[in-house]
Design an enzyme around this catalytic site. Sequence first.
Site, short mmCIF file in Angstrom:
data_model
loop_
_atom_site.label_atom_id
_atom_site.label_comp_id
_atom_site.label_asym_id
_atom_site.label_seq_id
_atom_site.Cartn_x
_atom_site.Cartn_y
_atom_site.Cartn_z
CE1 TYR A 154 3.47 5.75 -4.54
CE2 TYR A 154 2.76 3.48 -4.28
CZ TYR A 154 2.51 4.84 -4.19
OH TYR A 154 1.27 5.29 -3.76
N1 LIG Z 1 -2.73 6.14 2.55
C1 LIG Z 1 -2.43 7.24 1.87
O1 LIG Z 1 -2.26 8.34 2.45
C2 LIG Z 1 -2.31 7.18 0.39
C3 LIG Z 1 -2.75 6.09 -0.33
N2 LIG Z 1 -2.63 6.07 -1.70
C4 LIG Z 1 -3.15 4.93 -2.45
O2 LIG Z 1 -4.44 4.59 -1.97
C5 LIG Z 1 -4.60 3.15 -2.00
C6 LIG Z 1 -4.94 2.63 -0.62
O3 LIG Z 1 -3.96 3.15 0.29
P1 LIG Z 1 -3.73 2.44 1.71
O4 LIG Z 1 -5.02 1.91 2.22
O5 LIG Z 1 -2.92 3.37 2.54
O6 LIG Z 1 -2.83 1.21 1.27
P2 LIG Z 1 -2.06 0.14 2.19
O7 LIG Z 1 -0.65 0.11 1.73
O8 LIG Z 1 -2.35 0.39 3.63
O9 LIG Z 1 -2.82 -1.22 1.80
C7 LIG Z 1 -2.90 -1.59 0.48
C8 LIG Z 1 -3.59 -2.92 0.37
O10 LIG Z 1 -2.99 -3.54 -0.75
C9 LIG Z 1 -2.63 -4.85 -0.40
N3 LIG Z 1 -1.46 -5.33 -1.13
C10 LIG Z 1 -0.18 -4.91 -1.06
N4 LIG Z 1 0.61 -5.68 -1.83
C11 LIG Z 1 -0.20 -6.64 -2.38
C12 LIG Z 1 0.00 -7.74 -3.26
N5 LIG Z 1 1.22 -8.04 -3.70
N6 LIG Z 1 -1.06 -8.48 -3.60
C13 LIG Z 1 -2.29 -8.20 -3.14
N7 LIG Z 1 -2.57 -7.17 -2.32
C14 LIG Z 1 -1.52 -6.42 -1.94
C15 LIG Z 1 -2.34 -4.82 1.08
O11 LIG Z 1 -2.43 -6.13 1.60
P3 LIG Z 1 -1.52 -6.59 2.86
O12 LIG Z 1 -2.22 -6.05 4.04
O13 LIG Z 1 -1.50 -8.09 2.77
O14 LIG Z 1 -0.15 -5.98 2.65
C16 LIG Z 1 -3.42 -3.87 1.56
O15 LIG Z 1 -4.62 -4.54 1.80
C17 LIG Z 1 -3.29 2.60 -2.57
O16 LIG Z 1 -3.40 2.41 -3.96
C18 LIG Z 1 -2.30 3.70 -2.28
O17 LIG Z 1 -1.17 3.67 -3.16
C19 LIG Z 1 -2.02 7.08 -2.39
C20 LIG Z 1 -1.56 8.17 -1.72
C21 LIG Z 1 -1.72 8.33 -0.29
N1 LIG Z 2 0.06 1.56 -0.80
C1 LIG Z 2 0.27 2.73 -0.17
N2 LIG Z 2 0.59 3.82 -0.90
C2 LIG Z 2 0.83 4.99 -0.23
C3 LIG Z 2 0.74 5.08 1.15
C4 LIG Z 2 0.39 3.91 1.87
O1 LIG Z 2 0.30 3.92 3.11
N3 LIG Z 2 0.17 2.77 1.17
N4 LIG Z 2 0.96 6.24 1.80
C5 LIG Z 2 1.36 7.33 1.15
C6 LIG Z 2 1.64 8.58 1.96
O2 LIG Z 2 0.51 8.92 2.73
C7 LIG Z 2 2.03 9.80 1.15
O3 LIG Z 2 1.00 10.14 0.28
C8 LIG Z 2 2.28 10.99 2.06
O4 LIG Z 2 3.42 10.81 2.79
C9 LIG Z 2 1.56 7.34 -0.32
N5 LIG Z 2 1.17 6.08 -0.93
#
Ligand SMILES: NC(=O)C1=CN([C@@H]2O[C@H](COP(=O)(O)OP(=O)(O)OC[C@H]3O[C@@H](n4cnc5c(N)ncnc54)[C@H](OP(=O)(O)O)[C@@H]3O)[C@@H](O)[C@H]2O)C=CC1
Ligand SMILES: Nc1nc2c(c(=O)[nH]1)N=C([C@H](O)[C@@H](O)CO)CN2
Length: 242
Positions: A154
């Site tokens: 990842y």
């Molecule tokens: N939340 C956090 O604290 C952090 C988030 N990030 C980044 O921020 C962004 C948003 O985070 P967050 O909202 O938590 O993400 P989530 O993991 O909660 O959701 C990501 C979205 O991507 C979709 N997704 C996953 N796999 C696929 C696929 N194969 N094809 C199409 N869509 C897909 C999911 O759809 P489905 O519901 O169908 O799985 C969901 O709608 C991401 O890029 C994440 O890596 C980075 C660091 C921290």
């Molecule tokens: N696709 C996602 N990426 C990440 C998520 C998540 O929920 N969905 N969450 C994190 C964590 O919050 C991390 O930043 C702290 O533990 C990282 N990426």
Amino acid sequence: MERTILITGVGKRIGYALAKYYLAQGHHVIGTYRTHYDSIEQLGKLGASLHSCDLTDPAAIDELIAHINEHYDRLDTIIHNASDWLPDTNGLSPSDTMARMMQIHVSAPYQINLALAPLLVAAAKTNDDSIGASNIIHITDYVAEKGSKKHIAYAASKAALHNMTLSFASLLAPHVKVNSIAPAMILFNEHDDDAYKVKALAKAILPREAGNNEIINLIDYLQSSHYVTGRSYAVDGGRHLK
Ligand SMILES: NC(=O)C1=CN([C@@H]2O[C@H](COP(=O)(O)OP(=O)(O)OC[C@H]3O[C@@H](n4cnc5c(N)ncnc54)[C@H](OP(=O)(O)O)[C@@H]3O)[C@@H](O)[C@H]2O)C=CC1
Ligand SMILES: Nc1nc2c(c(=O)[nH]1)N=C([C@H](O)[C@@H](O)CO)CN2
């Protein structure tokens, strides 16, 4: 000015918050989703154009691209938000794990950016100077610079996504700005227990669950800028100083 904004992964959490926000601001949102949650119905009622697209499927991505090219003559912003936070111990083989991470976080954005760049350029060329260039925003992760012991594939894919920020920024200037946002602790997941939360918050010198608005506000800024491209913006509570 009404922008046309493509956001991937609008079904929940940050992507859903982004879509709702930009719809409320009067912009036209094109949203992709994988799972059809009630939130997708809600976004449709708010006027979003919604497309089912599993980003592990290049043919589905081609269908999305064909639809957008057929129905739109401009795009102002693409936000690559969709992501699968897959740990290395997940039941798949190492090669399948890495392939999945690179497909979702690198190959899919690459395919979409190359195909839709002409629409981004077309929008920029019609904009007056107050609006300026169009935008691509890659949402990466703090671990792109730090690595991760439990999410090696990842983290590597998110680092590659940022590298594409550098390449696409050079390729598409001056009509398109391309920037990364590298978040850390934005939103906990439902399954996160208290012990995990305490450990995660302790990693930053600003120990907090930052919330969606940190990302929304930064994307608003990046869209308003006339002089920022090829850069990564950390939203991580000063984790690098801990
Ligand atoms: N939340 C956090 O604290 C952090 C988030 N990030 C980044 O921020 C962004 C948003 O985070 P967050 O909202 O938590 O993400 P989530 O993991 O909660 O959701 C990501 C979205 O991507 C979709 N997704 C996953 N796999 C696929 C696929 N194969 N094809 C199409 N869509 C897909 C999911 O759809 P489905 O519901 O169908 O799985 C969901 O709608 C991401 O890029 C994440 O890596 C980075 C660091 C921290
Ligand atoms: N696709 C996602 N990426 C990440 C998520 C998540 O929920 N969905 N969450 C994190 C964590 O919050 C991390 O930043 C702290 O533990 C990282 N990426």
